[in-house]
Enzyme design. Sequence first.
Site, mmCIF file in Angstrom:
data_model
loop_
_atom_site.group_PDB
_atom_site.id
_atom_site.type_symbol
_atom_site.label_atom_id
_atom_site.label_comp_id
_atom_site.label_asym_id
_atom_site.label_seq_id
_atom_site.Cartn_x
_atom_site.Cartn_y
_atom_site.Cartn_z
ATOM 1 N N HIS A 109 -12.950 19.906 -32.651
ATOM 2 C CA HIS A 109 -11.949 20.938 -32.966
ATOM 3 C C HIS A 109 -12.494 22.365 -32.928
ATOM 4 O O HIS A 109 -12.181 23.186 -33.796
ATOM 5 C CB HIS A 109 -11.328 20.666 -34.328
ATOM 6 C CG HIS A 109 -10.489 19.416 -34.389
ATOM 7 N ND1 HIS A 109 -9.839 18.899 -33.291
ATOM 8 C CD2 HIS A 109 -10.203 18.584 -35.430
ATOM 9 C CE1 HIS A 109 -9.176 17.802 -33.656
ATOM 10 N NE2 HIS A 109 -9.389 17.595 -34.939
ATOM 11 N N HIS A 178 -2.560 20.538 -35.888
ATOM 12 C CA HIS A 178 -3.082 19.395 -36.633
ATOM 13 C C HIS A 178 -2.315 19.164 -37.941
ATOM 14 O O HIS A 178 -2.920 18.914 -38.992
ATOM 15 C CB HIS A 178 -4.570 19.618 -36.918
ATOM 16 C CG HIS A 178 -5.365 18.353 -37.032
ATOM 17 N ND1 HIS A 178 -4.951 17.291 -37.804
ATOM 18 C CD2 HIS A 178 -6.542 17.980 -36.477
ATOM 19 C CE1 HIS A 178 -5.851 16.319 -37.720
ATOM 20 N NE2 HIS A 178 -6.822 16.710 -36.917
ATOM 21 N N GLU A 309 -0.832 14.532 -32.517
ATOM 22 C CA GLU A 309 -1.340 15.767 -31.927
ATOM 23 C C GLU A 309 -1.218 15.715 -30.401
ATOM 24 O O GLU A 309 -1.940 14.988 -29.739
ATOM 25 C CB GLU A 309 -2.809 15.959 -32.317
ATOM 26 C CG GLU A 309 -3.064 15.957 -33.809
ATOM 27 C CD GLU A 309 -4.506 15.610 -34.132
ATOM 28 O OE1 GLU A 309 -5.384 16.462 -33.896
ATOM 29 O OE2 GLU A 309 -4.760 14.490 -34.609
#
Length: 343
Positions: A109, A178, A309
Amino acid sequence: MTEVRREIFGQMPQEEGGGVVEKFVLKSDAVKVEILSLGCIIAALETKDRDGKFSDVVLGFDTLEGYTRKHPFFGAVVGRVANRIAKGRFTVEGKEYQLFLNNGPNSLHGGARGFDKVLWSPQVLPNGVCFFRLSPDGEESYPGDLKVWVTYMLSGGELAINYRAQTSKTTPINLTNHAYFNLSGQGSRDIYDHEISIEADSYLPVDDTKIPTGEVAAVQGTGFDLRQPVELGKHLQRFRLDGFDHNFCLQPTQARRLAARARHPPTGRAMEVYTTQPGIQFYTGNNLDGSLKGKGAVVYPKHSAFCLETQNWPDAVNKPHFPSALLRPGEEYNHNTWLLFNT
């Protein structure tokens, strides 16, 4: 009509660079959503049940302090590259790049200080808000000055999210939101009574560090066949699964198409996810452990929320047969996701 309101949410600590965090409240007759200028975070999302009662269905915190401490990316836009890059390494145009490792042996991420941890510049729109930031060349070791726009628009029961980006050097990019959902209301114990379906004929098996092995496997005859709705708790038991944290492969298209559906029969709340992305990561909050106090001082135990996601496939920058994650100068990254809430 959608009402748009802006207010002060808090002040970033000096060691994080200071700066005012604003909250933008988008309100229609069906949905109310609160979005922060820190990390473009969806901090609250209220939607009706079959009796017309509103509940907040996303996990998060009541105050800014919660979001500035360590948390599992609640509601945030993650990037420059969402999901995992194996060993935090990739090669672009003959040059090797090494990223910060923040997920075992891998980069996750966006690294140590990804897009979720920075302030964005907001602009109010008639039905929503657009956030902009320039990610400078070399930020988190990624190449190129990257201009990024994330736009949230609310219309009735539908929240539309648009991601755009332009770069000065070829760079990998993969943006997603997210948000952690529980359609019975955030703070509910688990998601076992939710029905889930995902419009995917194949998925990506992963190694023990959650990196795709490279195989694109058919869902047919496996616990990953979610093409018909399954009741999550029973399904996990039946296939002896500890939960999902996997990419499901969608049919490639530039057009809007249904990717997934979640339904909570006891309240009647339902959510449909549409996207232009080639993948969707289904995650069942396996790493939540009850240690975080969220909104209203509730704790969030394992499997108390799910994430859907929409994104490119994980580690695509190291897998030539996956859809390309590279953005080149002169091109534009442009993807849409739509979350439709109904009963």
